[in-house]
Design an enzyme around this catalytic site. Structure first.
Site, PDB file in Angstrom:
ATOM      1  N   LYS A  63       0.840  -1.200   0.000  1.00  0.00           N
ATOM      2  CA  LYS A  63       0.000   0.000   0.000  1.00  0.00           C
ATOM      3  C   LYS A  63       0.876   1.251   0.000  1.00  0.00           C
ATOM      4  O   LYS A  63       0.624   2.210  -0.736  1.00  0.00           O
ATOM      5  CB  LYS A  63      -0.939  -0.002   1.221  1.00  0.00           C
ATOM      6  N   GLN A 107      -4.983  -1.122   9.356  1.00  0.00           N
ATOM      7  CA  GLN A 107      -4.893  -2.447   8.741  1.00  0.00           C
ATOM      8  C   GLN A 107      -5.589  -3.484   9.621  1.00  0.00           C
ATOM      9  O   GLN A 107      -5.355  -3.557  10.833  1.00  0.00           O
ATOM     10  CB  GLN A 107      -3.416  -2.824   8.518  1.00  0.00           C
ATOM     11  N   ASP A 130     -11.124   3.458   3.608  1.00  0.00           N
ATOM     12  CA  ASP A 130     -11.564   2.061   3.544  1.00  0.00           C
ATOM     13  C   ASP A 130     -13.085   1.973   3.380  1.00  0.00           C
ATOM     14  O   ASP A 130     -13.621   0.908   3.091  1.00  0.00           O
ATOM     15  CB  ASP A 130     -11.204   1.356   4.864  1.00  0.00           C
TER      16      ASP A 130
END
Ligand code: GUN
Length: 308
Positions: A63, A107, A130
């Site tokens: 990422k 995460q 997200d």
């Protein structure tokens, strides 16, 4: 007289119905790079990683690499496995307050002693790249503009890469998770599809799947979807990532999707492989969301090139 044997005829027939997720993700990332270059600001993505999960470390490394490759800034906060929930929340609050941070990604999975929902609820919805906060979910349900979850976004982009306009298509989503199934249903609805959510308890599951023009498998069961569950010519998007023991290499594992890929490919009109299908799209869509968040927060118009 010699008879010429064409050994090639015994090979698997060449089919061009594989949807190349790596190629579509590379195109999406190139669009992000172009969008970033057109902005007067440099978007910044902050990633919070707690603990030692090796897969999470690989994901986060990728990422960060792709964020920087696309011309954006990245920040990384790492905490040890035994970090307290309050430590994670404190970092999220500091990132919320930092005007230079556009996107925050915590995460998952977090270590089991930490309440993931409580941590995610702390993320400023304006920075929720997200798309996991209740505000982002609510905006999706209400049909309002916002930050959509990355894997469902990637699934829509892949279906459009195969089919073009999705208007009027009958889409069956197999799976009802809050991460994929539910948002994917609403996002295919936004594309003017007729949508059914099916799941492991659905009666006549093969029959319902077989009626789909677009079948999105997100049920988390290795190779559950069999070729006779697929309508001839349908578009199959396989969201599953399952680790199963390798038959060829005892003691090793291999990745398979929720679809029995090889026989399914002989029936489908278009199908995503695992790996190399939806997976690469998730990061590309995270980058896309970071640009969208940067624009929305600053009152800038969203770059047209990022429209789905
Ligand atoms: N872990 C695996 N995939 C994801 C993802 O898309 N977002 C977050 N936050 N964690 C993940």
């Amino acid at each position: 007289m010699f008879i010429k044997i064409n050994h090639k005829t015994t090979e698997e027939p060449k089919m061009d119905n594989k949807i190349d997720g790596k190629a579509v993700a590379a195109k999406t990332r190139a669009q992000v790079t172009q969008a970033v270059a057109s902005l007067s600001v440099t978007p910044c993505l902050a990633v919070v990683l707690v603990g030692d999960d090796p897969a999470s470390h690989v994901y986060v490394r990728n990422k960060i690499k792709f964020t920087e490759d696309s011309g954006m800034r990245s920040l990384e906060h790492r905490l040890p496995e035994n970090a307290a929930q309050d430590d994670v929340v404190e970092i999220v609050r500091a990132l919320n307050a930092d005007p230079d941070v556009d996107g925050i990604l915590v995460q998952l999975p977090l270590p089991s002693h930490i309440d993931s929902d409580a941590v995610i609820a702390e993320i400023d919805p304006a920075k929720d790249v997200d798309g996991l906060t209740d505000v982002s979910a609510g905006r999706l349900v209400l049909g309002q503009s916002g930050l959509r979850p990355c894997t469902p976004t990637g699934s829509v982009i892949l279906a459009k890469a195969a089919l073009g306009d999705l208007t009027g298509k009958y889409c069956v989503i197999l799976g009802r998770s809050i991460l994929v199934g539910k948002p994917a249903a609403l996002m295919f609805l936004e594309q003017n599809c007729t949508v059914t959510i099916a799941h492991s308890r659905t009666e006549n599951l093969p029959l319902i799947c077989r009626s789909a023009d677009i079948l999105v498998a997100a049920v988390g069961r290795p190779q559950m979807v069999q070729p006779d569950w697929i309508k001839a010519g349908a578009c199959v998007i396989d969201v599953g990532i399952n680790r199963v023991p390798s038959v060829k290499r005892p003691g090793k594992f291999r990745l398979v999707g929720d679809v029995d890929y090889k026989p399914a490919r002989a029936v489908a009109g278009a199908i995503t492989p695992v790996p190399g299908g939806v997976g690469p799209m998730t990061i590309a869509c995270l980058l896309r969301n970071t640009v969208l968040a940067a624009c929305d927060r600053r009152g800038l118009e969203r770059p047209a090139i990022l429209e789905i």
